[in-house]
Design a protein around this motif. Structure first.
Motif, PDB file in Angstrom:
ATOM      1  N   ILE A  81     -13.018 -11.029  -4.877  1.00 25.99           N
ATOM      2  CA  ILE A  81     -12.933  -9.742  -4.236  1.00 25.99           C
ATOM      3  C   ILE A  81     -11.187 -10.146  -4.538  1.00 25.99           C
ATOM      4  N   PHE A  82     -10.797 -11.033  -4.449  1.00 24.38           N
ATOM      5  CA  PHE A  82      -9.673 -11.880  -4.469  1.00 24.38           C
ATOM      6  C   PHE A  82      -8.611 -11.335  -5.562  1.00 24.38           C
ATOM      7  N   LEU A  83      -9.538 -11.242  -6.613  1.00 21.45           N
ATOM      8  CA  LEU A  83      -8.765 -10.271  -8.124  1.00 21.45           C
ATOM      9  C   LEU A  83      -8.402  -9.431  -8.096  1.00 21.45           C
ATOM     10  N   GLU A  84     -10.109  -8.543  -7.052  1.00 20.74           N
ATOM     11  CA  GLU A  84      -9.324  -6.735  -6.605  1.00 20.74           C
ATOM     12  C   GLU A  84      -8.445  -7.115  -5.623  1.00 20.74           C
ATOM     13  N   GLY A  85      -7.737  -8.257  -5.298  1.00 25.18           N
ATOM     14  CA  GLY A  85      -6.474  -7.629  -4.006  1.00 25.18           C
ATOM     15  C   GLY A  85      -5.383  -7.773  -5.076  1.00 25.18           C
ATOM     16  N   ALA A  86      -5.257  -8.873  -5.692  1.00 25.49           N
ATOM     17  CA  ALA A  86      -4.354  -8.926  -6.842  1.00 25.49           C
ATOM     18  C   ALA A  86      -4.295  -8.450  -7.607  1.00 25.49           C
ATOM     19  N   ALA A  87      -4.858  -7.094  -8.449  1.00 27.26           N
ATOM     20  CA  ALA A  87      -4.942  -6.258  -9.074  1.00 27.26           C
ATOM     21  C   ALA A  87      -4.150  -4.822  -8.244  1.00 27.26           C
ATOM     22  N   GLY A 163       5.232   4.490   1.500  1.00 32.73           N
ATOM     23  CA  GLY A 163       5.214   4.752   0.197  1.00 32.73           C
ATOM     24  C   GLY A 163       4.512   3.648  -0.735  1.00 32.73           C
ATOM     25  N   GLU A 164       4.410   4.034  -2.067  1.00 38.14           N
ATOM     26  CA  GLU A 164       3.291   3.747  -3.172  1.00 38.14           C
ATOM     27  C   GLU A 164       3.730   1.698  -3.191  1.00 38.14           C
ATOM     28  N   ILE A 165       4.902   1.793  -3.037  1.00 39.68           N
ATOM     29  CA  ILE A 165       4.854  -0.180  -3.270  1.00 39.68           C
ATOM     30  C   ILE A 165       4.359  -0.281  -1.990  1.00 39.68           C
ATOM     31  N   THR A 166       4.658  -0.468  -0.843  1.00 41.62           N
ATOM     32  CA  THR A 166       4.517  -1.042   0.664  1.00 41.62           C
ATOM     33  C   THR A 166       3.172  -0.216   0.629  1.00 41.62           C
ATOM     34  N   GLY A 167       2.547  -0.063   0.913  1.00 41.30           N
ATOM     35  CA  GLY A 167       1.356   0.870   0.838  1.00 41.30           C
ATOM     36  C   GLY A 167       0.398   0.194  -0.046  1.00 41.30           C
ATOM     37  N   LEU A 168       0.521   0.188  -1.129  1.00 37.61           N
ATOM     38  CA  LEU A 168      -0.088  -0.575  -2.158  1.00 37.61           C
ATOM     39  C   LEU A 168      -0.921  -2.374  -1.873  1.00 37.61           C
ATOM     40  N   LEU A 169       0.668  -2.757  -1.828  1.00 35.60           N
ATOM     41  CA  LEU A 169       0.595  -3.797  -1.227  1.00 35.60           C
ATOM     42  C   LEU A 169       0.046  -4.479   0.398  1.00 35.60           C
ATOM     43  N   THR A 170      -0.317  -3.971   1.154  1.00 33.95           N
ATOM     44  CA  THR A 170      -0.933  -3.865   2.102  1.00 33.95           C
ATOM     45  C   THR A 170      -2.196  -3.826   2.271  1.00 33.95           C
ATOM     46  N   VAL A 171      -2.969  -3.163   1.892  1.00 32.80           N
ATOM     47  CA  VAL A 171      -4.205  -3.284   0.563  1.00 32.80           C
ATOM     48  C   VAL A 171      -4.205  -4.661  -0.110  1.00 32.80           C
TER      49      VAL A 171
END
Length: 393
Positions: A81-87, A163-171
């Motif tokens: 799960i951690f690696l998926e989050g990093a991706a 936005g794309e950047i903040t939205g994906l970093l939140t996930v």
């Protein structure tokens, strides 16, 4: 094991499954953004999808074998799960610094991370719930399907709002936090014993024959399911010209799999894995034909696609339940990893590769989907080859 601990295992593994499968449709959704915002070729993006599905499948047997010989399942699940989050974090950064290399690195980490959950989570549940494993796998699988269904809309809303950047970093941050919760919450789980002598035992030839036949049919079936799923967001965008509608279509369409997992888990427990596999495969073909035939009618096509996901994404309880009905307990994880990792995942990578080649040859997505449907029909023709019983010689 007492009821409280069983329930805790079901809850924590379901959280892991929710997060793991929640990443399944993120890249197919991002294909729409990368192809329209960054103008990246669909052929290149298709190649990226091949990277992570192929990696996941090829690594799964190695991870499954490692897990069968070591008693660190909680650490392995949380690492995935951690690696998926990093991706996902790298996908977000790629919008800040547009780079195919960053997308490729994210795809690589995503593939590695996705190799962990299914063989290990399935084995944990099969060992814990024994004869009730079909229902437990179905409930657990429905949470995975819920994650797969909700995540496209969650990501779409976060991108629209932040936005794309903040939205994906939140996930990404959410996934990393979940990895910590999974590690702590499941740390108590230990198998009753790890017998070194048993870990070196070999399966009898009859089980390898079963793996080869079922795995080959699953491989072809998965080419169809994964290949079409990877590009279904782009297909919907081509028809309706709306990125937001593509995300909503994926969310509503995949709600079918939330109900399908427990339904087919129950069917596997009652009628057996072979029966459930055949029923799910035939229903998958019929409903996909309906989805394509009514592609320009939103309500009808979405209805067919919802029933399609109901049957197509029941593989977790059906296949892993089938394995638990067939294989010795000491080989659950490694058998799961071959059926899931090679059959489902590498088969999916081959499906992505085939559609990518077809797109490179100027096929439309619709015509590519019809080619994939032909593979599904071929896999159904082969299903009578699956042995009705597997017994030692």
């Amino acid at each position: 094991m007492d009821v409280g601990r069983k329930l805790r295992i079901l809850i924590i593994t379901s959280l892991a499954h929710f997060n793991n499968d929640g990443t399944f449709l993120i890249f197919p959704l991002l294909i729409v953004y990368y192809s329209t915002v960054d103008r990246i070729s669909l052929v290149i993006l298709g190649a990226m999808s091949i990277i992570y599905t192929l990696l996941s499948g090829l690594l799964s047997p190695l991870i499954g074998d490692f897990a069968d010989k070591h008693n660190i399942d909680s650490a392995l699940l949380s690492l995935g799960i951690f690696l998926e989050g990093a991706a996902i974090g790298l996908f977000g950064i790629s919008f800040m610094f547009p780079s195919i290399a960053l997308i490729a690195l994210g795809s690589t980490l995503l593939g590695i991370g996705q190799a962990f959950y299914h063989p290990i989570g399935g084995a944990i549940l099969s060992r814990t719930f024994s004869k009730e494993a079909g229902r437990a796998l179905g409930i657990n699988g429905s949470l995975g399907s819920l994650g797969r269904s909700l995540m496209p809309s969650i990501v779409t809303l976060l991108i629209l709002g932040l936005g794309e950047i903040t939205g994906l970093l939140t996930v990404s941050a959410y996934m990393v936090l979940s990895a910590m919760i999974i590690f702590i919450g499941l740390k108590f789980y230990k198998r009753e014993s790890i017998d070194v002598r048993k870990s070196k035992e070999k399966l009898e030839k009859v089980f390898y024959k079963f793996l080869l036949i079922l795995g080959s049919i699953v491989f072809i079936r998965s080419m169809f399911i994964t290949g079409t799923t990877t590009f279904v967001g782009e297909f919907v965008y081509d028809v309706y010209h709306s990125k937001e509608l593509a995300g909503i279509f994926l969310t509503i369409g995949f709600l079918g799999s939330v109900l399908g997992q427990p339904a087919f888990g129950w069917l596997t427990e009652r009628k057996g894995g072979r029966y459930a596999f055949i029923v799910s495969s035939l229903l998958t073909i019929v409903t996909f034909i309906g989805f394509l035939a009514f592609a320009e009618n939103l309500i009808v096509s979405l209805s067919f696609y919802t029933i399609f996901t109901f049957s197509a994404f029941s593989s977790f309880p059906v296949l892993l339940g089938y394995v638990s009905q067939t294989f010795p307990k000491n080989f659950y994880t490694v058998a799961n990893s071959y059926i899931w990792g090679i059959g489902v995942t590498v088969g999916g990578a081959a499906g992505n590769a085939l559609i990518t080649v077809l797109l490179g040859l100027r096929y439309t997505i619709l015509s590519s989907f019809y080619v994939m449907l032909g593979l599904a029909i071929f896999s159904a023709i082969l299903m009578p080859l699956i042995p009705k019983r597997v017994s030692k010689a």
